[in-house]
Design a protein around this motif. Structure first.
Motif, PDB file in Angstrom:
ATOM      1  N   VAL A  54     -11.506   4.714   9.973  1.00  0.00           N
ATOM      2  CA  VAL A  54     -10.426   5.050   9.046  1.00  0.00           C
ATOM      3  C   VAL A  54     -10.929   6.149   8.114  1.00  0.00           C
ATOM      4  O   VAL A  54     -11.968   6.005   7.480  1.00  0.00           O
ATOM      5  N   ASP A  55     -10.191   7.246   8.088  1.00  0.00           N
ATOM      6  CA  ASP A  55     -10.439   8.328   7.151  1.00  0.00           C
ATOM      7  C   ASP A  55      -9.222   8.398   6.244  1.00  0.00           C
ATOM      8  O   ASP A  55      -8.108   8.613   6.727  1.00  0.00           O
ATOM      9  N   ALA A  56      -9.418   8.180   4.962  1.00  0.00           N
ATOM     10  CA  ALA A  56      -8.327   8.285   3.992  1.00  0.00           C
ATOM     11  C   ALA A  56      -8.754   9.320   2.951  1.00  0.00           C
ATOM     12  O   ALA A  56      -9.888   9.282   2.472  1.00  0.00           O
ATOM     13  N   PHE A  57      -7.857  10.240   2.626  1.00  0.00           N
ATOM     14  CA  PHE A  57      -8.252  11.314   1.716  1.00  0.00           C
ATOM     15  C   PHE A  57      -7.048  11.927   1.029  1.00  0.00           C
ATOM     16  O   PHE A  57      -5.902  11.697   1.416  1.00  0.00           O
ATOM     17  N   LEU A  59       0.842  -1.204   0.000  1.00  0.00           N
ATOM     18  CA  LEU A  59       0.000   0.000   0.000  1.00  0.00           C
ATOM     19  C   LEU A  59       0.871   1.246   0.000  1.00  0.00           C
ATOM     20  O   LEU A  59       1.901   1.286   0.664  1.00  0.00           O
ATOM     21  N   PRO A  60       0.439   2.267  -0.730  1.00  0.00           N
ATOM     22  CA  PRO A  60       1.204   3.517  -0.700  1.00  0.00           C
ATOM     23  C   PRO A  60       1.167   4.122   0.700  1.00  0.00           C
ATOM     24  O   PRO A  60       0.143   4.068   1.377  1.00  0.00           O
ATOM     25  N   PRO A 103      -5.502  10.674  -5.873  1.00  0.00           N
ATOM     26  CA  PRO A 103      -6.757   9.915  -5.925  1.00  0.00           C
ATOM     27  C   PRO A 103      -6.562   8.412  -6.125  1.00  0.00           C
ATOM     28  O   PRO A 103      -7.293   7.605  -5.560  1.00  0.00           O
ATOM     29  N   ALA A 104      -5.569   8.020  -6.916  1.00  0.00           N
ATOM     30  CA  ALA A 104      -5.334   6.588  -7.140  1.00  0.00           C
ATOM     31  C   ALA A 104      -4.944   5.891  -5.836  1.00  0.00           C
ATOM     32  O   ALA A 104      -5.316   4.734  -5.610  1.00  0.00           O
ATOM     33  N   GLU A 105      -4.230   6.582  -4.972  1.00  0.00           N
ATOM     34  CA  GLU A 105      -3.845   6.001  -3.681  1.00  0.00           C
ATOM     35  C   GLU A 105      -5.063   5.798  -2.786  1.00  0.00           C
ATOM     36  O   GLU A 105      -5.149   4.809  -2.055  1.00  0.00           O
ATOM     37  N   VAL A 106      -6.019   6.718  -2.841  1.00  0.00           N
ATOM     38  CA  VAL A 106      -7.258   6.550  -2.085  1.00  0.00           C
ATOM     39  C   VAL A 106      -7.958   5.272  -2.550  1.00  0.00           C
ATOM     40  O   VAL A 106      -8.430   4.472  -1.736  1.00  0.00           O
ATOM     41  N   GLU A 107      -7.995   5.074  -3.850  1.00  0.00           N
ATOM     42  CA  GLU A 107      -8.658   3.886  -4.404  1.00  0.00           C
ATOM     43  C   GLU A 107      -7.947   2.599  -3.994  1.00  0.00           C
ATOM     44  O   GLU A 107      -8.587   1.604  -3.652  1.00  0.00           O
ATOM     45  N   VAL A 108      -6.635   2.595  -3.995  1.00  0.00           N
ATOM     46  CA  VAL A 108      -5.881   1.400  -3.589  1.00  0.00           C
ATOM     47  C   VAL A 108      -6.180   1.062  -2.130  1.00  0.00           C
ATOM     48  O   VAL A 108      -6.403  -0.095  -1.784  1.00  0.00           O
ATOM     49  N   TRP A 109      -6.197   2.063  -1.269  1.00  0.00           N
ATOM     50  CA  TRP A 109      -6.520   1.836   0.145  1.00  0.00           C
ATOM     51  C   TRP A 109      -7.962   1.345   0.301  1.00  0.00           C
ATOM     52  O   TRP A 109      -8.243   0.448   1.079  1.00  0.00           O
ATOM     53  N   ARG A 110      -8.884   1.951  -0.450  1.00  0.00           N
ATOM     54  CA  ARG A 110     -10.283   1.532  -0.367  1.00  0.00           C
ATOM     55  C   ARG A 110     -10.428   0.058  -0.696  1.00  0.00           C
ATOM     56  O   ARG A 110     -11.081  -0.692   0.020  1.00  0.00           O
TER      57      ARG A 110
END
Length: 115
Positions: A87-90, A24-25, A46-53
């Protein structure tokens, strides 16, 4: 209890995520003594948010996208409960290209509504 004692469980949770998902980034984590079950991750795009999601099995419906007052500013993120922790990722980012695409889509919608 000291702050370290209060934050121990969420720090362990964050370490567990790093072990379970080493690819994960990385983000800039924040921990909150006022809410010791919350992990906040400021990510790089935004791509990192998607990977975490995807890694945390968070529904796509939990993702928020917002325009943030001019200068081509945007917000993408999610809030979810994972293993008993919040978890809040943004990410906040600027994109003139995305702003142009949104403006074109809005203009097309207005033309269709007027017809």
């Amino acid at each position: 209890m000291t702050n370290t004692d209060t934050l121990g469980p969420v720090l362990s949770f964050a370490a567990q995520l790093a072990v379970q998902h080493p690819s994960l980034p990385s983000g800039a984590p924040s921990f909150h003594t006022a809410n010791p079950k919350r992990l906040t991750l400021c990510l790089g795009g935004p791509a990192e948010v998607e990977v975490w999601r995807e890694a945390l099995h968070v529904s796509p419906d939990a993702v928020r996208f917002e325009e943030r007052g001019g200068h081509y500013a945007f917000f993408v993120g999610f809030h979810a409960e994972v293993e008993g922790f919040e978890v809040d990722a943004f990410v906040c980012f600027n994109s003139a290209d995305l702003a142009k695409q949104i403006a074109a889509a809005q203009a097309q919608e207005q033309e269709g509504a007027a017809a």
